[in-house]
Structures are given as structure tokens and as C-alpha cells.
Enzyme design. Structure first.
Site, PDB file in Angstrom:
ATOM      1  N   THR A 285      63.875  64.614  40.876  1.00  0.00           N
ATOM      2  CA  THR A 285      63.274  63.471  41.162  1.00  0.00           C
ATOM      3  C   THR A 285      63.416  63.117  42.969  1.00  0.00           C
ATOM      4  O   THR A 285      64.777  63.320  43.249  1.00  0.00           O
ATOM      5  CB  THR A 285      63.911  62.153  40.486  1.00  0.00           C
ATOM      6  OG1 THR A 285      63.551  62.205  39.099  1.00  0.00           O
ATOM      7  CG2 THR A 285      63.424  60.841  41.083  1.00  0.00           C
ATOM      8  N   PHE A 287      63.678  60.536  45.996  1.00  0.00           N
ATOM      9  CA  PHE A 287      63.945  58.958  46.101  1.00  0.00           C
ATOM     10  C   PHE A 287      63.817  58.693  47.613  1.00  0.00           C
ATOM     11  O   PHE A 287      63.696  59.593  48.493  1.00  0.00           O
ATOM     12  CB  PHE A 287      65.398  58.923  45.909  1.00  0.00           C
ATOM     13  CG  PHE A 287      65.704  58.982  44.433  1.00  0.00           C
ATOM     14  CD1 PHE A 287      65.790  57.692  43.601  1.00  0.00           C
ATOM     15  CD2 PHE A 287      66.006  60.039  43.888  1.00  0.00           C
ATOM     16  CE1 PHE A 287      66.354  57.804  42.333  1.00  0.00           C
ATOM     17  CE2 PHE A 287      66.520  60.088  42.524  1.00  0.00           C
ATOM     18  CZ  PHE A 287      66.387  59.111  41.779  1.00  0.00           C
TER      19      PHE A 287
END
Ligand code: PEP
Ligand code: MN
Length: 694
Positions: A285, A287
Site C-alpha cells: 500500500t 500512502f
């Protein structure tokens, strides 16, 4: 458990002892290596011309490690993997060293907001990202939603928000993109973390006891294969992964497990039943670190810029934008589209490119992009996260730019380079080198192109009947766009103030019924977004031309703006007002001359005809004229309109009313149906002489 026989246990213990000793030594060597890295960072800081990364040197290191490893009968691949991780952290250490000391470090803990509960993936990403930044502690705050975190950031309650933007399996997180496009915040950094889902439960719970698996729907989706094999269990969605773990601890649920990180299991006193339960091997992921203001960083770091654009509704506009990057040699790393809420079948595009906005190539590409976009907002320029998987294959470091004012230590604020001298501060609204002109599209009508556009309608919306009747009238006469004020800026507080949102609904209904886009004035910042949902174009009235906060707000919307000249504003000031809107990201501005205050009292205002050619030569924006508010009386409207057209206006905005004597606002200057017909008739030869159509 059965005890091992003694000699075996001895051998095991000895082996472990040796390993412990070696591990200690390894850690000590790693620490020593890191100290040496700090020395290198120091040297690089002293010499801003030294490149930050040396691909050749890194490649050499890999070769040496591999050779050494093979010499010791060790897998070269294994050694390479270890080196990759070491280099990663060396880079992070250098990044930390080269980062200018931020103000927060002197005042106390850095306040960082995220969405979720402690030990969630965002929280883990904060730990990782801030390990490369100097700070006196982190004060973390979990929020219920992405929007709430951004609210707190804008309000100054936190210094940063760290929000997820994309996942390698689940894709983009659109809500975060939409917040970035609309809010007054900027991206200052990014971080990538490996998502390693575990199945976690209360201590003592066995895999076969589990009846319910609780987690965020996306996490459940990512572990489908694993879950399919857990017969007799049901999946239950929860608003986040760490929250699911916490709920098990709170409820003391013995037959429930959660899919969450190992860290969240530790945080909530749970045990891990199974590790890496997600289907795909790579689950990462990304960010974004979001702040109120951009931050300076060393120009030599591999960097990235994020943009949001909406393209002109013209064939090939998106292609032209992409071409601009290719021509300038700018690497486009991501392109994502989102539907525009207010306009069906039109899209916003989010782009990530390599480089800073002040890199010459990027700056040139942006200049080019402005020509083809209705909207262009730079979401931020920031150091790129050189991810674990990237290895040595990152772009060569850019040579430090010496062009725009040499900066100490090579650290500088990424900002769009200064305007060419010719245009002064009119970087965006000023005329272009190639003399190209902007055309602004309102619904299906284009201002600034080959068509001369007449906008007409009453000063104010008074009733549903009045506005429908007006629409029928102006449409029949040849108007392309309908005007009507729902929020009226009146000189006296006792005069009719407009019907507000109710009136706006009537205007929209009339526009729809007679197939005309509608334009209406915005008085208050807080109404702008709501008005933009109903009106096709938003008008800034003369009295608000220098309401800079309002201009900025309108700059954030995806709606064309009709900017009227202030009664005592110079041409320079009008253009600067347009610059405000464009600087906030909205390129769709139409300028409007509507008369200025002079010593003359015979007319309501003095129509400044010379402003028309002057504006058109100083700016690429379309220019229209409002003869009604300049004249103040009906008889003068037509001659002034004809003069403005002859002087080169791209269109007119004129007030008309089915029964002017009944008008609640500006009745003396409203044209009747007959007047409007006469005006359009008189315009025809002038417009035709200019090679345009009506
Ligand atoms: C209007 O167009 O209704 C209006 C109020 O115009 P101005 O802001 O130019 O006075
Ligand atoms: Mn008016």
C-alpha cells in the site's frame, strides 16, 4: 513435550550460541556501516553538486557482494537481497540527514493524523515514514474518516495527515484522490509498506475453533483463497483491520478471528494463527503524507509530482496533454481517471510524473498542459519513495539545478518557476508566446471560439413563471446562455435580495427546458460548491472582483467562471483577479467589462471600450461585455453593445425581462423582447464582418 537427549541438546545450544555471537557482530557491523553512511551524507551536504545516488557504484556493490558470497559458498541472490535492504536503509538515513530541520522539531512532537485505530496499517506507515525524519516524538491521532483527518489538518489541529492512496491488489483509493483535488492541502511525501495480513485471535483460540473471520472488506477480498479453505467459517466485514482485531480483544470473542497485521495482534494482546494469508505474493500500500504547505527538500533526491487535470472537451485534448510530457522527456508514472460529479461523462485525471515542478522539463510540460486543460492543480512535489522492490533500477539522479537561484545545501522549495518577464506576475492569465487563445466551454456553448455568444435573461430570478417566460423569450431571440441572479448584491439592504437556492432551482429548470446552460452570481464562499452543482457557470460580480478568498474558492471548482470587472478596478487588477482563480487550479475564466466609475453621471457607469482590445492583447482569456450595467438605461444598451462587438468582444451579457416595468431589480436597463430582437438583428453584420457566427 519430550525432552531431547543430552548430547543433542548440547550441540543445539552450542550452535545457537555461535549464531547469537555472529548476529551480535552483524548488528554491530550494520551500525558501524550506518555511521559511515552518515559521513557520506555529511559530504553530500557540503557539496550540493555531488549526485545523491550513484547507480554505477550501487551496481558495483551488488557485483562485489555476489562475488564474495559465491566465494564463501553462499547464494549470490541471498546476499543481493540482504544488500538491497541495507542500501534501502542507507538511503533513508541519508534522506533524514539531508532534510532541512523542520520547525516542529523545535516546538515539540509532530502531530500526525491517520484514518483508523492504533496499530492499523496507516499507523505502521507513520512509524516507517517518520523514521527518516528528525522529530521530537510523534503525537498520533486516529480519525474516523479520511475527510475528518483533512478537516483537522486544515484547521491546524495536526501537522500532517498520512492517508492511503493505492494498494497493489485493491487499486486506487478514490476518496483520498477526491479530497486532494478539493481541499487546500499539498502532498509532501509518500511511503510504501508491505501489507502482511495475518489471521489473529485471542490467545488459546485454535484455528478449528474459528467460526467468524472479521476484517475490512478489502482485506477479506485479498484473502479469499485462504478463507475458502477455512470450512465452516463466515466472513464479516468491519470498518478496518486493526479495529476488527481490537473488537475481538474487547468482546473477548473466542470463536472469532480477524485479518489484520501482526503488529495489531501484538498491540491488542492477540495471537497470530496464520501469517501471510493474502492471495497475491506482493501486497503493498502506498500512502501520501499531506500537509498544509509544501516543504523544501534536496533537489538531488529522486522526486515525483502529482497533478489533477480536467481536459478541454475537444478531440485529442488528453492526448495533447500526454504528448506534452513525452516531448519534454518527463516520465508519466500513473494516470487515473475519476468521473466529475457535476458533469456526467466528463472526467478528472490524476497524474503522477517523475521530477519536481521546478525541473525545467516538467515546468515546460505544465505550461503546455495549461493550454489543453480546464483545470490544473499541482497536488504536490515530493521525494519519491524508492521502494524495496525497485532495487538499483531507479532513475539516475538529476544534476542539481543551478538555474533558479542557487540554494544552500541543494535544499529548496519545489515551486513553479517565475513567469517570463513579458507578463510580469500574470503567469497564467497573461498572453501566450504563440498567441493562442483560450476557449471556455459552458455546457455545449463555447466562448472565445468562432461563435459570438449572447447571454441574456433577467437581472434577478423573481418567480418560476417569470424565469420560464424569460427563458422562452431570450431563447427565441437567439441567446445561447441564460443569465439570472438568485443571490443579488443590492446597494440597499431593503431591496429585493433574490430567491436564493430556490431561485437557482427555477433557473436550472428553465435552462433545462429551453436547452440553455445557465450562469448565476455567487456572493458567499460557503455557497460556491452548492451553486456549482446547479449552475453551468458561476459569476463573480463587480463588487466581489477582489474578494480573493472567494476567487480562490472558485478556483477549486470544476465550473467556468464569469469574472466581472470591479467598478474601480484597473485592467491589471482584473487580470490579477483572474490569476487568483487560475492559480487555484481553474483555467476556465471569461473576463467581463461592465463599465467603471468615472466623473461622468449621464450613464450608470462608463463603458470602457478600450478595455476590450487591451484585455485581449494582454491575456489569452475570452472577453465579453455587459452593456446593461454600464448603460443603466434601456436606450443606451444597444449602441454600447454594438460598439463592444465592433471592438472585438467575444460575446455579450444583456439583461432582458418579459415586462421590464414589473422587474424587481434593474428595471430601467432591462431590454424588452422587441429590444432584444433588434439588438440581435443589428449585431449580425458586425459579427459577420469579423468572420464569426451568431
Ligand atoms: C449582475 O450581473 O447581475 C450584476 C450585479 O452585475 P455587476 O456585478 O456587474 O454589477
Ligand atoms: Mn442587474
Amino acid at each position: 513435550m519430550k525432552r531431547n537427549s543430552k548430547p543433542k541438546a548440547d550441540g543445539l545450544q552450542q550452535g545457537r550460541k555461535a549464531i547469537d555471537q555472529l548476529d551480535k557482530e552483524l548488528v554491530r557491523l550494520l551500525a558501524e556501516r550506518m555511521k559511515a553512511v552518515q559521513g557520506i551524507a555529511d559530504a553530500k551536504r557540503q557539496n550540493p553538486d555531488a549526485p545523491l545516488r550513484d547507480d554505477g557504484r550501487e551496481r558495483e556493490l551488488f557485483e562485489v557482494w555476489s562475488r564474495e558470497a559465491v566465494g564463501h559458498d553462499l547464494s549470490g541472490y541471498f546476499a543481493g537481497r540482504v544488500l538491497r535492504e541495507i542500501l534501502n536503509w542507507s538511503r533513508r538515513e541519508q534522506e533524514r540527514q539531508l532534510r532541512p530541520k523542520s520547525e516542529e522539531t523545535s516546538t515539540g512532537a509532530v502531530r500526525v493524523g491517520y484514518q483508523g485505530v492504533p496499530a492499523c496499517y496507516s499507523d505502521l506507515a507513520i512509524t516507517k515514514l517518520f523514521s527518516t525524519r528528525d522529530h521530537k516524538g510523534l503525537a498520533r491521532q486516529g480519525f474516523r474518516s479520511f475527510g475528518a483527518a483533512i478537516d483537522a489538518l486544515e484547521a491546524g489541529e495536526i501537522d500532517y495527515a498520512l492517508l492511503p492512496i493505492e494498494n497493489t491488489i485493491a487499486g486506487s483509493i478514490n476518496d483520498v484522490y477526491d479530497l486532494l483535488a478539493r481541499r487546500n492541502v499539498t502532498i509532501v511525501g509518500e511511503e510504501i509498506i508491505d501489507v502482511e495480513h495475518c489471521l489473529v485471535a485471542l490467545p488459546g483460540t485454535k484455528l478449528e475453533d474459528v467460526r467468524v473471520v472479521r476484517s475490512h472488506p478489502v482485506a477479506l477480498q485479498q484473502c479469499r483463497e485462504f478463507l475458502d479453505n477455512l470450512v465452516g467459517t463466515v466472513a464479516e466485514s468491519y470498518h478496518d483491520t486493526a479495529g476488527a482485531a481490537r473488537s475481538i480483544a474487547v468482546e473477548k470473542a473466542v470463536d472469532v478471528a480477524a485479518i489484520a497485521s501482526e503488529e495489531s495482534a501484538a498491540h491488542y494482546g492477540l495471537q497470530v494463527l496464520a501469517r501471510k494469508v493474502h492471495d497475491q505474493r506482493e501486497n503493498m500500500t502506498r500512502f501520501l503524507l499531506i500537509a498544509r504547505e509544501p516543504e523544501a527538500f534536496d533537489k538531488r533526491w529522486p522526486s515525483k509530482s502529482s497533478l489533477v487535470i480536467s481536459v478541454n472537451h475537444r478531440q485529442g485534448a488528453l492526448l495533447a496533454c500526454l504528448q506534452a510530457f513525452a516531448t519534454q522527456g518527463v516520465n508519466l508514472t500513473k494516470l487515473e481517471s475519476r468521473p466529475l460529479a457535476e458533469t456526467p461523462w466528463e472526467y478528472l485525471f490524476y497524474l503522477d510524473i517523475e521530477g519536481r515542478i521546478d525541473d525545467p522539463g516538467v515546468a515546460a510540460a505544465l505550461e503546455e498542459l495549461r493550454v489543453h486543460t480546464n483545470r490544473l492543480k499541482v497536488l504536490g512535489s515530493y521525494p519519491r519513495c524508492v521502494s524495496e522492490t525497485e532495487g538499483v533500477q531507479v532513475a539516475a539522479p538529476q544534476a542539481p539545478a543551478k538555474r533558479n537561484g542557487k540554494v544552500k545545501d541543494g535544499v529548496s522549495m519545489p515551486k513553479i518557476p517565475a513567469a517570463p518577464k513579458k507578463n510580469g506576475a500574470l503567469r497564467l492569465a497573461g498572453s501566450r508566446e504563440d498567441k493562442s487563445r483560450t476557449r471556455v466551454r459552458i455546457g455545449g456553448v463555447e466562448i472565445g471560439g468562432s461563435q459570438f455568444v449572447v447571454i441574456s435573461g433577467p437581472c434577478a430570478i423573481e418567480s418560476r413563471e417569470q424565469v420560464l417566460e424569460s427563458a422562452a423569450m431570450v431563447k427565441a431571440c437567439g441567446a445561447r446562455i441564460m443569465r439570472g441572479g438568485a443571490f443579488k448584491p443590492r446597494s440597499s439592504p431593503y431591496s429585493f435580495q433574490g430567491l436564493g437556492f430556490e431561485g437557482l432551482d427555477m433557473l436550472r429548470e428553465a435552462g433545462r427546458a429551453y436547452e440553455m446552460p445557465v450562469v448565476t452570481e455567487v456572493l458567499r464562499i460557503e455557497d460556491a460548491g452548492r451553486i456549482a452543482e446547479k449552475a453551468d457557470m458561476l459569476q463573480v460580480g463587480a463588487r466581489n472582483m477582489q474578494n480573493f478568498a472567494l476567487l480562490r474558492e472558485l478556483g477549486r471548482l470544476d465550473r467556468p467562471i464569469l469574472l466581472k470587472r470591479g467598478m474601480s478596478a484597473t485592467i491589471e487588477e482584473v487580470l490579477m483577479a483572474a490569476e487568483y482563480i487560475m492559480d487555484a487550479g481553474n483555467n476556465q475564466v471569461v473576463l467581463c467589462e461592465r463599465g467603471i466609475r468615472t466623473f461622468e453621471t449621464a450613464t450608470r457607469a462608463t463603458l470602457d471600450v478600450s478595455a476590450i482590445p487591451v484585455l485581449k492583447s494582454r491575456s489569452h482569456l475570452p472577453v465579453i461585455v455587459d452593456p446593461s450595467h454600464a448603460a443603466g438605461v434601456r436606450d443606451l444598451v444597444i449602441p454600447l453593445a454594438l460598439a463592444a462587438t465592433a471592438a472585438g468582444a467575444d460575446g455579450l451579457i444583456v439583461e432582458a425581462h418579459p415586462r421590464p416595468e414589473e422587474a424587481l431589480c434593474d428595471k430601467d436597463q432591462a431590454l424588452t423582447r422587441g429590444d432584444l430582437e433588434e439588438l440581435i438583428h443589428a449585431l449580425r453584420p458586425i459579427v459577420a464582418a469579423q468572420g464569426r457566427t451568431l
